[in-house]
Design an enzyme around this catalytic site. Sequence first.
Site, PDB file in Angstrom:
ATOM      1  N   GLY A  98       0.791  -1.222   0.000  1.00 15.81           N
ATOM      2  CA  GLY A  98       0.000   0.000   0.000  1.00 15.81           C
ATOM      3  C   GLY A  98       0.817   1.262   0.000  1.00 15.81           C
ATOM      4  O   GLY A  98       0.480   2.237  -0.675  1.00 15.81           O
ATOM      5  N   ASP A 130       3.487   1.957  -1.387  1.00 13.93           N
ATOM      6  CA  ASP A 130       4.096   2.266  -2.691  1.00 13.93           C
ATOM      7  C   ASP A 130       3.080   2.783  -3.708  1.00 13.93           C
ATOM      8  O   ASP A 130       3.373   3.700  -4.478  1.00 13.93           O
ATOM      9  CB  ASP A 130       4.766   1.014  -3.258  1.00 13.93           C
ATOM     10  CG  ASP A 130       6.023   0.625  -2.503  1.00 13.93           C
ATOM     11  OD1 ASP A 130       6.510   1.447  -1.711  1.00 13.93           O
ATOM     12  OD2 ASP A 130       6.509  -0.502  -2.721  1.00 13.93           O
ATOM     13  N   ARG A 140      -0.833   2.691  -3.269  1.00 11.20           N
ATOM     14  CA  ARG A 140      -2.246   2.732  -2.936  1.00 11.20           C
ATOM     15  C   ARG A 140      -2.962   3.960  -3.493  1.00 11.20           C
ATOM     16  O   ARG A 140      -4.018   3.871  -4.100  1.00 11.20           O
ATOM     17  CB  ARG A 140      -2.431   2.696  -1.411  1.00 11.20           C
ATOM     18  CG  ARG A 140      -3.910   2.637  -0.996  1.00 11.20           C
ATOM     19  CD  ARG A 140      -4.073   2.837   0.508  1.00 11.20           C
ATOM     20  NE  ARG A 140      -3.286   1.912   1.274  1.00 11.20           N
ATOM     21  CZ  ARG A 140      -3.676   0.680   1.588  1.00 11.20           C
ATOM     22  NH1 ARG A 140      -4.837   0.251   1.163  1.00 11.20           N
ATOM     23  NH2 ARG A 140      -2.897  -0.102   2.314  1.00 11.20           N
ATOM     24  N   GLY A 164     -13.228  -6.182  12.943  1.00  8.47           N
ATOM     25  CA  GLY A 164     -13.438  -7.238  13.921  1.00  8.47           C
ATOM     26  C   GLY A 164     -13.022  -8.596  13.423  1.00  8.47           C
ATOM     27  O   GLY A 164     -12.899  -9.525  14.207  1.00  8.47           O
ATOM     28  N   GLU A 222       0.568 -13.525   1.665  1.00  8.16           N
ATOM     29  CA  GLU A 222      -0.399 -13.549   0.552  1.00  8.16           C
ATOM     30  C   GLU A 222       0.180 -14.311  -0.638  1.00  8.16           C
ATOM     31  O   GLU A 222      -0.498 -15.126  -1.268  1.00  8.16           O
ATOM     32  CB  GLU A 222      -0.748 -12.126   0.115  1.00  8.16           C
ATOM     33  CG  GLU A 222      -1.567 -11.338   1.094  1.00  8.16           C
ATOM     34  CD  GLU A 222      -1.793  -9.904   0.623  1.00  8.16           C
ATOM     35  OE1 GLU A 222      -2.504  -9.177   1.322  1.00  8.16           O
ATOM     36  OE2 GLU A 222      -1.243  -9.542  -0.438  1.00  8.16           O
TER      37      GLU A 222
END
Length: 1064
Positions: free
Chosen positions: A25, A27, A29, A56, A90
Amino acid sequence: MASSSSSSLITLPSKKYDVFISFRGADIRDGFLSHLREALRQNEVNTFVDEKLDRGEEISSSLLEIIEESYFSLVIFSENYAYSPWCLEELVKILECKKDMEQMVLPVFYRIDPTHVQELTGSFGAALAKHREDFTNSLDTVESWCQALKEIAEIAGLVSRDIRPDSELIEEIVKHISEKLNDVFPCDSCDEGLVGIDSRVKDAESLLCLESVRVLGIWGMGGIGKTTIAEKLFERISGQFNRRCFAANVREKFEKCGPDTVRQEILFQVLGRETCNLGPPIRRRLPREKVLIALDDVSDSDQIERSIGKPAIYGPGSKFIITSRDKQLLRNMQAQIYEVEKLNDCEASWLFGFHAFKQDDVGKEYMVFSKKAVKYAQGNPLAIKVLGSNLYSRSVKEWADELEKLEGTSDEKVQRILRLSYDALSAYDKEIFLDIVCFFEGEDKVRVENILGTPGSIIGISRLADMSLISIANNKLHIHDLLQQMGKDITCEEKQIGQRSRLWHPKDICYLLTRAEGTGANKGISLDMSNIREVELSPTVFERTYNLKFLKFYCSVLSQNRVNFSEGLKFLPDELRLLHWYQYPLKYVPLSSCAENLVDLCLTNSKIRELWNGVQHLQSEKLATLSVENCVNLLGLPANLGNLKSLENLCASGTGIKELPESICSLQNLAALFLGNCVNLQGLPENIGNLESLKVLQAYGTGIKKLPDSFGNLKQLIVVDISDCVVLHGLPESFGNLESLRRITASGSGIKTLPSLTGFPLLVVANLDFCGLLEFPSTLCHIVSLKELYIGGNNFETIPDTIKKLSRLVQLELSDCMRLKYLPELPSLSILSANNCTCLESASCLFQLQSIKALQFGNCINLDGDECSKIVDHLLATSWQREVALCFPGSEVPQWIKYQNDSGSSFFLSFRQLELVKSTCFTFCAVFDPKVCHPYRFLRIGYTVHFINESGHSQYQFDRYWDENNFLLGYGWTDRMVVHSENISFWRSSLNFIQNSMVFQFFVEDMKGRRSYDGIVKCCIHLEEEEEPPLKRLKHGDEQPPQVTFKALGGGYDFSLDINTLTC
């Protein structure tokens, strides 16, 4: 054509997201990523980024599940990507999904060197070194990160330094993702009832993708599928454009809402601005935008101008799709025009069944009515859909009632759509359209223009063609059955029969004429006498129809004249321009009252004894066509025939005339003279050569003994037919002076020798079949322009070697040359027919024919069998893309043909996936044994394809024939040939199928259409090997059912078997 059964495909389970994006992010977003997400959104791609996680939730487990719930992972490697353990986790999950679930992955190297990722150097190497220090207790995890980086980086991806600026990189990413997702979820058009749409969209796309094409016009009649093709094409290519708009129903919106509403809709979709003003700010921006704009149902060029301006003001690479019924409008837009073809019989049958039967099984009693319904619609998808939907779930009795009603009137919904084109015509063009509907369907275009005879007729006919209301093929006017019925319905809107301008319904015409209620409003009468009883008319019946221009009494089926004048006929209207009267019942026609305006006079099969009575100096400045064909009581033509200075076509075939009047030689406009089967005609006038405009002369079956010396002066003559002139033994020396001659037909004539024929620069067809020639005329080998030579049924033993000099010859017919023993070296033929050459021993020259498409050697009983087998193997070993048809004596099927039924005329074939058969070429083989069939002679071999549904019923079917491409142009098995032994036929073709399973039934057919299935003792099929289609699928077991199931059947398969029985 798409599959009709989705159960045959291995499908993907439904997932929540189309694309998961893995990124750092910090770099990208707020810059690159935000623009990329918007571009994907505009292309209807459902994308996940981590902001969408619900508060949550435990982010790690949720994110892993989301990756699994995505079809596609987009990994954006940036400078600090590897510093994030979260990004690396990821990546490990993405790699796992790629291996275990065949998830698609695209790496993007954004402002970094790809080798830094692949080799773990640069910032990626530094990041991994830091992780090893921070995760000393979890080095296995760090190694899994390293492995994931290396493997994902090895996948072919996109590099930002090679695609600049970022906008182009985003465009490439969106295009790649859209295409891959489309591969996963190919649109099953048949599931949507859009049979045949895929091939049509592909054809249209091939035109639009041409670099020189900016505007594509999709053109055709109402209901033919223009909008559907435009929509599917738009969907298919829209991912290539960031700015796009599909504006539907432009004509209707202009009429109801005005141009501002349409313009506002387009500008909002293209530019994202709610404005209807194409002012300077917008015009400054448009040249920088690459847009895709589709305008559907445009009826006026002003609609285009006022909604989008001129296409030229948009940026480079912009494309425009316009659908319209007006071809001239599209020409004015300088559009590349794609004409939408109607559905073929197979497609139409499937579409009708889709709407009329849904998934229900239906009884055989419905199939007869199904064929009638499909015939009524004539390939128009809208009509098929409307009719099928109306008949769904109704009884056979209701089907019969509805179809009977449609024989006399149009469906209201269909007519409402079709009539839009008619309503857009000028009043003058509407009149021309209705004239064609009622009187001129199938007629020659130039002939109709002459008959109409008023200024504006020529361009009016052209405009009707541009508006898709008529079509022009081979210079003939044709009109779709639905449009013709619509036009007839329009003529009946005037309730009072006497006030109708055009009458075509037999009941209405009989009412008008028998009660003498005609008026000046009646412009034309077209009576099909097959549909009436005998009527008696008054001698003055036409006096009240004084404005009548067109009068046609004809029989659509073979029948006798049913209109009688026991007291004669005294009057024909002065305005009459067309008079066609089949089996005219009187001895002469009262032409004096109508001769001034008459253009076309046809009295086929009539009882006339003389053309006109008591009018010695009849003159007509307009009569262009005169036909007295098969008027057997007519023994001569008028001596003053030469007064008809405008006469262009004269047909006296089948009459009793013994000679032609000398005055005929003064008809300087005469272009066609038909004298066939005038058996009493023994010669032509000596000055026949004065007919300087004559192009066609048919004198077949006459008693002509000699052609005049002046014959060679017919410099414009293109076609001459003197076949079956058995007492004509030669041609004049001047024959070689016919410099325009293109075709000569002399089959069955008494000609035994030919003069020098070296002076024919344009001759392409020569037919000398069955002339009893003892030697092959060597002079033919000097006609270098010759393309087709028919010289079968003669008695020569050899063919001169000089035939190879005919370098343009593509078709050679040698059938029934029973003394011919061998063939010399031949030119590069496409078609060779040598059936019934019973003395022929060798055909080794065939190995040299590289471009052959059709070979026939049926009943050549002395031809070497081994040589035939080698020839077949040689010719069928060539490119699969070439379609060929072969016939040889014998019954031996080559071993390489995979699927064989050695004892029957039918077989079952099923494909595990329909995509496998879409472009497959088939080699068919059938063995015909004349000893097991009826004793009548056979014309051709064919097969019926039955498409089998899951219940084992034949729901759709069509016939195909050996030589289905008409290579032989009717010169197949000759009616003189009696086949005594087995013959084997091969042919290759590609077919389009609409279901996975089918039954092929082979048959032989005679000239009357009678079929025998027993005559086929073997039938076989061979398929070109095809790779599995490139569809992305989930991982599945290694055990696969066979791609093709084949089962031999007997000739009497009744389609009552369960499909599972056949596939066992």
